[in-house]
Design an enzyme around this catalytic site. Structure first.
Site, PDB file in Angstrom:
ATOM      1  N   GLU A  60     -26.861  -5.305  -8.107  1.00 34.39           N
ATOM      2  CA  GLU A  60     -25.849  -5.569  -9.704  1.00 34.39           C
ATOM      3  C   GLU A  60     -24.876  -6.635  -9.387  1.00 34.39           C
ATOM      4  OE1 GLU A  60     -26.880  -3.072  -7.985  1.00 34.39           O
ATOM      5  OE2 GLU A  60     -27.009  -0.754  -8.591  1.00 34.39           O
ATOM      6  N   HIS A 129     -22.171   9.717  -7.788  1.00 34.47           N
ATOM      7  CA  HIS A 129     -22.792   9.859  -9.625  1.00 34.47           C
ATOM      8  C   HIS A 129     -21.900  10.525 -10.345  1.00 34.47           C
ATOM      9  CE1 HIS A 129     -26.061   8.360  -7.466  1.00 34.47           C
ATOM     10  NE2 HIS A 129     -26.501   7.651  -8.032  1.00 34.47           N
TER      11      HIS A 129
END
Lengths: 317, 330
Positions: A60, A129
């Site tokens: 990322e 998440h």
């Protein structure tokens, strides 16, 4: 015009962007061969090829930074970070480079970068998440934060973000992916908040995944619902306008309560509309716990329609 | 670490180029000596990271690059900016925080930028420039441009995830980028062998399948030839990692009391100083006279004096303009 889903609207927006401008390319984890974690980019690899629909390694920090560089180099990258949870791995590039570069360079380098990411809880994905960190990003000068909550915005905001010469973070809501609506394909702005439902008794201010909950609650309390749409810079005018009528407000935000976006909205109401108020402003945020897996516990942790109704009614007690 | 012998032997470069490289190094040295002095006087504030001792790397590498290439550098980038063509006037004005500075006084010593020179800063997060360089290279590749991107960084960055992610992306996508690692042996105050399990930096890049080169960063001729090979490789084959072994003669920043290395080590490395060893070699082979050296030195000094006068005469941006350029005006 037929109704399409929020997910289809996102895909349509990507397709249109890639079609329209050859400087645009999409990169991120599993955006190509896999078709996108949420199937948002399904079919685009086949249509545009692997140079423009570019699968990345699980890096990322690396590929968001590469997106910044590509933007500086004259491209119009759309970088997909699978979810806001993983964007924490790219925080340095977003905050220390993308957001600062223009000011730090004395106005020499704008960064026309679009970063998309899924956000929010509600699907039993547990603590790692289920973050809602839009408020964190909205703290940072130099980046624009947008939160499409309708199908129309899901289709239109990407084009507006690509036209912006500065970095834009687009937060997408899997909780809304199956919602249906009409998307004309016309231009939408990424500067204003909007009244989504008129009402007279209380103003419900919200954004993103909480919009349907606020709309349901409004039915029960004669609420006027304002969708912030753009979390930085905030457009408070419709909120202040609404308060002149309702004199009461509840801010609904899936982020945690402490130091959150709801707190910022409340502070601005205090600064800009204090004398319009007949009651203290209330807020419904996520409980200050990591989001749990078990369905009943997750529901208890998040803003819900009943909590919003109760908070609104509490203003009349 | 055992200090290698000073660079020696014949300089195999055209005389004009040798003298230009010497002049480049002198310009950096004299500018930065003045910066240290001005820091003492309180004219320059904040962090000031001097490049003194490492000048051969920027000098040798910059002259191997093309005008269309992109440059990404770190917070120790005064020399890179200067040799890339950012005027000493504008660099000095930036350190003074003046509007005439190359970043309008917004950046300071660590954030020198210049769009015209394709000088993309000035990144003060260790490793922060590496992914950005990969992205600039990606843009050039997608646009089928011939430019390459040269990214300068210190060896401390190899411990960062950004280094490894960038090496992988650059090689995976065959990006036209040269990663120029300036290994000065210390990440601030932490010696390489105290922070890395693998101290062979080229081995790290090679583990991603990347081509690697290594040169004595105190020998400007060696740096230049190696950087030329690197650019050629990038332009025709793909990314490259180059380790330049160098040494910082001054403290990390003006706040550093240098408790982590002994003076004997610093003195031993000064024997390898890029300026005097190169001058001596050029003199020995008849390419340089003391008179010519003094001429170059006087020119550098004059440039510094002019830059200081320019910075002193610079103006302050009005505080009302504070929020200007946070975003692009529409």
């Amino acid at each position: 015009m037929s109704a399409i889903s929020y997910r289809e609207a996102l895909r349509l927006a990507l397709d249109e962007a890639l079609e329209k401008d050859e400087r645009v390319f999409l990169m991120g984890e599993d955006v190509g061969r896999y078709g996108g974690t949420y199937a948002v980019s399904k079919g685009l690899l086949e249509k545009y090829g692997s140079e423009r629909v570019r699968d990345t390694p699980l890096s990322e920090l690396g590929f968001v930074g590469a997106g910044i560089g590509a933007a500086l180099g004259g491209m119009r990258p759309i970088v997909e970070v699978m979810t806001v949870n993983f964007s924490l791995l790219a925080l340095d590039q977003i905050v220390n480079t993308a957001a600062l570069l223009r000011h730090m360079s004395g106005g020499q380098f704008s960064v026309p970068l679009v970063v998309r990411m899924a956000t929010g809880a509600g699907r039993q994905l547990a603590a790692q998440h289920s973050h809602s960190l839009e408020g964190w990003y909205a703290h940072i000068p130099g980046i624009r934060i947008v939160a499409p909550a309708t199908v129309e915005d899901a289709r239109g905001m990407l084009g507006a973000a690509l036209a912006d010469p500065d970095p834009v973070l687009v937060f997408e809501y899997p909780a809304l992916f199956e919602t249906k609506g009409e998307a004309s394909g016309g231009k939408v702005d990424i500067a204003s908040s909007k009244v989504r439902r008129e009402g007279s008794r209380v103003t419900l201010v919200t954004y993103g995944g909480c919009l349907p909950k606020a709309m349901q609650a409004a039915e029960q309390v004669d609420g006027e619902v304002i969708d912030l749409r753009v979390l930085r810079p905030l457009d408070m005018a419709p909120v202040v306008g609404s308060l002149k009528k309702t004199r009461r407000a509840v801010v609904v935000d899936e982020g945690w309560r402490s130091g959150g976006l709801a707190a910022e909205v409340m502070a601005r109401i205090m600064e800009q509309a204090f004398y319009e108020l007949d009651a203290p402003v209330a807020r419904v945020c996520s409980e200050e716990v990591p989001v749990p897996y078990a369905k009943h516990l997750e529901e208890a942790a998040l803003p819900q329609t009943e909590k919003i109704v109760a908070a609104a009614q509490g203003l009349f007690a | 670490m055992k200090v290698p012998p000073p660079p020696s032997g014949k300089v195999e470069l055209p005389v004009a180029l040798s003298l230009a490289l010497l002049a480049d190094m002198l310009r950096i040295r004299r500018m930065e000596e003045k910066c240290a002095e001005l820091y003492g006087e309180g004219k320059i504030r904040g962090f000031l990271h001097l490049y003194i001792g490492e000048e051969a790397v920027a000098a040798g590498a910059m002259r191997a690059l093309a005008p269309e290439d992109n440059i990404v550098a770190t917070y120790r980038e005064h020399g890179h900016a200067l040799l890339r063509g950012v005027s000493m006037d504008r660099i000095m004005a930036e350190m003074y925080g003046k509007r005439e500075g190359c970043s309008g006084g917004r950046g300071g010593s660590m954030h020198l930028f210049d769009a015209a020179a394709r000088f993309y800063g000035g990144n003060a997060i260790v490793g922060g420039g590496l992914p950005l360089a990969a992205g600039l290279a990606l843009a050039a590749k997608l646009k089928k441009e011939s430019r390459i991107t040269a990214c300068f960084f210190g060896e401390g960055a190899v411990a960062e995830g950004a280094f490894h992610e960038s090496m992988n992306l650059a090689q995976l996508w065959r990006l036209p980028v040269a990663y120029f690692c300036e290994n000065n042996l210390y990440a601030m105050g932490t010696a390489l062998e105290r922070s890395e399990s693998q101290t062979d930096l080229c081995a790290k890049a090679a583990s991603y399948g990347m081509a690697t080169l290594k040169a004595d960063g105190m020998d400007v001729a060696a740096v230049h030839k190696t950087a030329q090979r690197a650019r050629e490789h990038v332009a025709t084959k793909g990314p490259v990692f180059v380790e330049f072994q160098t040494y910082r003669f001054r403290a990390h920043s003006m706040f550093d009391p240098e408790l982590y290395r002994d003076k004997g080590e610093v003195e031993a490395w000064k024997e390898r100083g890029p300026l005097h060893t190169f001058s001596a070699r050029l003199k020995a082979q008849g390419d340089l006279t003391e008179g010519r050296f003094l001429e170059l030195d006087r020119a550098a000094q004059a440039e510094v004096d002019k830059a200081v006068a320019f910075a002193e005469a610079g103006t302050r941006e009005p505080a009302e303009d504070l929020a200007k350029d946070v975003t692009t005006p529409s």
